[in-house]
Write an enzyme that holds these catalytic residues in place. Structure first.
Site, PDB file in Angstrom:
ATOM      1  CG  HIS A   1      -2.999   3.470   2.044  1.00 36.69           C
ATOM      2  ND1 HIS A   1      -3.441   3.100   0.793  1.00 36.69           N
ATOM      3  CD2 HIS A   1      -3.124   2.382   2.849  1.00 36.69           C
ATOM      4  CE1 HIS A   1      -3.812   1.828   0.843  1.00 36.69           C
ATOM      5  NE2 HIS A   1      -3.633   1.370   2.067  1.00 36.69           N
TER       6      HIS A   1
ATOM      7  CG  ASN B   1      -6.502  -0.754   0.903  1.00 36.38           C
ATOM      8  OD1 ASN B   1      -5.848  -0.238   0.003  1.00 36.38           O
ATOM      9  ND2 ASN B   1      -5.954  -1.315   1.963  1.00 36.38           N
TER      10      ASN B   1
ATOM     11  CB  CYS C   1      -0.954   0.006   1.187  1.00 33.38           C
ATOM     12  SG  CYS C   1      -2.198  -1.280   1.053  1.00 33.38           S
TER      13      CYS C   1
HETATM   14  N1  ACO Z   1     -18.344  -8.417   9.196  1.00 31.51           N
HETATM   15  C1  ACO Z   1     -18.744  -8.698  10.456  1.00 31.51           C
HETATM   16  N2  ACO Z   1     -17.871  -9.054  11.433  1.00 31.51           N
HETATM   17  C2  ACO Z   1     -16.575  -9.099  11.115  1.00 31.51           C
HETATM   18  C3  ACO Z   1     -16.095  -8.829   9.810  1.00 31.51           C
HETATM   19  C4  ACO Z   1     -17.048  -8.478   8.830  1.00 31.51           C
HETATM   20  N3  ACO Z   1     -16.701  -8.184   7.563  1.00 31.51           N
HETATM   21  N4  ACO Z   1     -14.749  -8.955   9.801  1.00 31.51           N
HETATM   22  C5  ACO Z   1     -14.373  -9.315  11.046  1.00 31.51           C
HETATM   23  N5  ACO Z   1     -15.486  -9.404  11.834  1.00 31.51           N
HETATM   24  C6  ACO Z   1     -15.556  -9.750  13.226  1.00 31.51           C
HETATM   25  C7  ACO Z   1     -14.366 -10.553  13.698  1.00 31.51           C
HETATM   26  O1  ACO Z   1     -14.553 -11.926  13.391  1.00 31.51           O
HETATM   27  C8  ACO Z   1     -14.377 -10.288  15.179  1.00 31.51           C
HETATM   28  O2  ACO Z   1     -15.334 -11.121  15.755  1.00 31.51           O
HETATM   29  P1  ACO Z   1     -15.024 -11.804  17.172  1.00 31.51           P
HETATM   30  O3  ACO Z   1     -14.811 -10.673  18.138  1.00 31.51           O
HETATM   31  O4  ACO Z   1     -16.270 -12.604  17.424  1.00 31.51           O
HETATM   32  O5  ACO Z   1     -13.792 -12.627  16.969  1.00 31.51           O
HETATM   33  C9  ACO Z   1     -14.870  -8.853  15.278  1.00 31.51           C
HETATM   34  O6  ACO Z   1     -15.505  -8.563  14.013  1.00 31.51           O
HETATM   35  C10 ACO Z   1     -13.769  -7.838  15.504  1.00 31.51           C
HETATM   36  O7  ACO Z   1     -12.689  -8.144  14.638  1.00 31.51           O
HETATM   37  P2  ACO Z   1     -11.433  -7.215  14.559  1.00 31.51           P
HETATM   38  O8  ACO Z   1     -10.466  -7.741  13.526  1.00 31.51           O
HETATM   39  O9  ACO Z   1     -10.900  -6.951  15.942  1.00 31.51           O
HETATM   40  O10 ACO Z   1     -12.113  -5.881  14.024  1.00 31.51           O
HETATM   41  P3  ACO Z   1     -11.465  -4.478  13.838  1.00 31.51           P
HETATM   42  O11 ACO Z   1     -12.234  -3.460  14.543  1.00 31.51           O
HETATM   43  O12 ACO Z   1      -9.972  -4.536  14.068  1.00 31.51           O
HETATM   44  O13 ACO Z   1     -11.667  -4.226  12.275  1.00 31.51           O
HETATM   45  C11 ACO Z   1     -10.403  -4.406  10.236  1.00 31.51           C
HETATM   46  C12 ACO Z   1     -11.165  -5.136  11.324  1.00 31.51           C
HETATM   47  C13 ACO Z   1     -11.361  -3.475   9.546  1.00 31.51           C
HETATM   48  C14 ACO Z   1      -9.830  -5.416   9.253  1.00 31.51           C
HETATM   49  C15 ACO Z   1      -9.258  -3.582  10.881  1.00 31.51           C
HETATM   50  O14 ACO Z   1      -8.521  -4.424  11.733  1.00 31.51           O
HETATM   51  C16 ACO Z   1      -8.322  -2.951   9.904  1.00 31.51           C
HETATM   52  O15 ACO Z   1      -8.664  -2.010   9.235  1.00 31.51           O
HETATM   53  N6  ACO Z   1      -7.056  -3.385   9.840  1.00 31.51           N
HETATM   54  C17 ACO Z   1      -6.015  -2.731   9.082  1.00 31.51           C
HETATM   55  C18 ACO Z   1      -6.109  -2.955   7.607  1.00 31.51           C
HETATM   56  C19 ACO Z   1      -4.923  -2.262   6.950  1.00 31.51           C
HETATM   57  O16 ACO Z   1      -4.590  -1.141   7.255  1.00 31.51           O
HETATM   58  N7  ACO Z   1      -4.221  -2.943   6.066  1.00 31.51           N
HETATM   59  C20 ACO Z   1      -2.968  -2.371   5.570  1.00 31.51           C
HETATM   60  C21 ACO Z   1      -2.997  -2.069   4.224  1.00 31.51           C
HETATM   61  S1  ACO Z   1      -3.370  -3.435   3.219  1.00 31.51           S
HETATM   62  C22 ACO Z   1      -2.013  -3.777   2.178  1.00 31.51           C
HETATM   63  O17 ACO Z   1      -0.937  -3.313   2.391  1.00 31.51           O
HETATM   64  C23 ACO Z   1      -2.247  -4.728   1.077  1.00 31.51           C
END
Ligand code: ACO
Length: 342
Positions: A264, A294, A125
């Site tokens: 980003h 993204n 990214c």
């Molecule tokens: N719908 C519903 N529930 C979901 C979903 C979904 N799509 N995805 C995950 N959940 C659930 C999980 O299973 C978890 O459930 P549990 O508590 O029963 O286990 C709960 O939601 C919370 O999960 P988290 O992963 O803690 O949720 P979070 O608030 O962290 O959000 C997210 C997840 C959006 C993926 C976040 O962690 C994020 O944005 N991460 C960074 C992404 C990023 O910046 N990537 C870098 C760039 S990508 C690249 O370089 C290619």
């Protein structure tokens, strides 16, 4: 020796972005459609990420180069730049059409750019920030005067649409900028960082030389993005703000000196946290995540394309990115022209 030859050629001071163009495929994947594919909801996706929909490149035989070439063709057309005038093309991508040749190579062919240097940059990214930084060095050295930098990714090709934690995040798209020398405006400072120990949190397990593709790796779905969302989130939220604040400090910038943060687009909450640490109000933060998700290397040029009409010559922009690797980085620059280039 004539007087003219005695005078040394003045080096250009800045590498300026003199035009931007983008391309997103027409097919829209909404949160509602995703909710029919995996156990998720529009409410969860919007609340946790800010994404409402994203574009998906469909159609047999179309890869990242297709979108990159569309963006480049548009860029050349709107600036009346003949393909023969381009001296170098750099493409940032994590989803190249092939392991080789490079996607930059393919884009050149599709856009009619012949016999010039072209290569890909892979920094997930942060790829566009890395590629633009490289272009700036070629301009500063005086070697090239017209460089096209592309950020393009077809993330849908490596996303597991049965994994709700990743499939809601990504979309496809491409953006391209023209980089030329300028005495007045352009890139003032750049900062690139990486930490390879972050690999375990975000990577594609199979398909490369460490684990070449086999029937077993395909059956185990190892060719898709593996992301531990919460760990990546923690790093991203800290590092994107770190890089923005570091660029502000070393250029003695206060929040009121920044006209636009160009972040980003991985998660609305990460962008808001970065803006908060910079003490920047929301009206000075570019945001396209709601409609494109993204798009990896394409997010920053797509932001510039979206906001082009609102930008003015001399506007101070701060770009910041974080991605797989981990990689992160940023640029501080002044914008070179008023409004939309026709
Ligand atoms: N719908 C519903 N529930 C979901 C979903 C979904 N799509 N995805 C995950 N959940 C659930 C999980 O299973 C978890 O459930 P549990 O508590 O029963 O286990 C709960 O939601 C919370 O999960 P988290 O992963 O803690 O949720 P979070 O608030 O962290 O959000 C997210 C997840 C959006 C993926 C976040 O962690 C994020 O944005 N991460 C960074 C992404 C990023 O910046 N990537 C870098 C760039 S990508 C690249 O370089 C290619």
């Amino acid at each position: 020796m004539s007087k003219a030859t005695k005078t040394p050629r003045k080096r250009p001071q800045y590498a300026a972005i003199t035009a931007v163009h983008g391309y997103v495929p027409p097919d829209v994947l909404t949160n509602a459609k995703l909710a029919q594919m995996v156990d998720t909801s529009d409410q969860w996706i919007v609340a946790r990420t800010g994404i409402k929909e994203r574009r998906i490149l469909t159609g047999a035989g179309l890869g990242t180069s297709h979108m990159g070439a569309q963006a480049v063709r548009g860029l050349l057309a709107k600036t009346a730049t003949p393909a023969s005038a381009v001296e170098l093309l750099i493409c940032a991508t994590t989803t190249p059409d092939f392991v080789f040749p490079s996607t930059a190579n393919l884009i050149c062919d599709m856009a009619g750019i012949r016999n010039v240097g072209s290569f890909d940059v892979q920094a997930a990214c942060s790829g566009f920030v890395y590629a633009l930084t490289i272009a700036a060095q070629f301009i500063a050295s005086g070697q090239y005067r017209k460089i096209v930098v592309v950020g393009a990714d077809k993330m849908s090709a490596i996303i597991d649409y049965t994994d709700r934690a990743t499939c809601v995040l990504f979309g496809d798209g491409a953006g391209a900028v023209l980089v030329e020398p300028s005495r007045r405006y352009g890139i003032i400072d750049t900062l690139l960082c990486s930490d390879g120990s972050g690999m375990r949190h975000l990577h594609q397990k199979a398909g490369g030389s460490r684990m070449p593709p086999t029937a077993e790796t395909v059956a185990k779905r190892l060719h898709y993005v593996h992301q531990e969302g919460a760990s990546v989130y923690k790093f991203a939220i800290a590092r994107m703000a770190d890089v923005a604040v570091a660029l502000m400090k070393r250029n003695r910038l206060l929040s009121e000196d920044i006209d636009w943060l160009v972040p980003h687009q991985a998660n609305k909450r990460i962008i808001e946290a970065t803006a908060k640490r910079m003490k920047l109000s929301a009206d000075r933060v570019m945001m396209t995540i709601h409609k494109y998700g993204n798009t990896t290397a394409a997010t920053i040029p797509l932001c510039l394309w979206d906001y082009e009409a609102r930008l003015k010559a001399g506007d101070r922009l701060l770009m910041a990115a974080f991605g797989g690797g981990f990689t992160w980085g940023g640029l501080y620059l002044t914008w070179a022209y008023d409004g939309k280039r026709k």
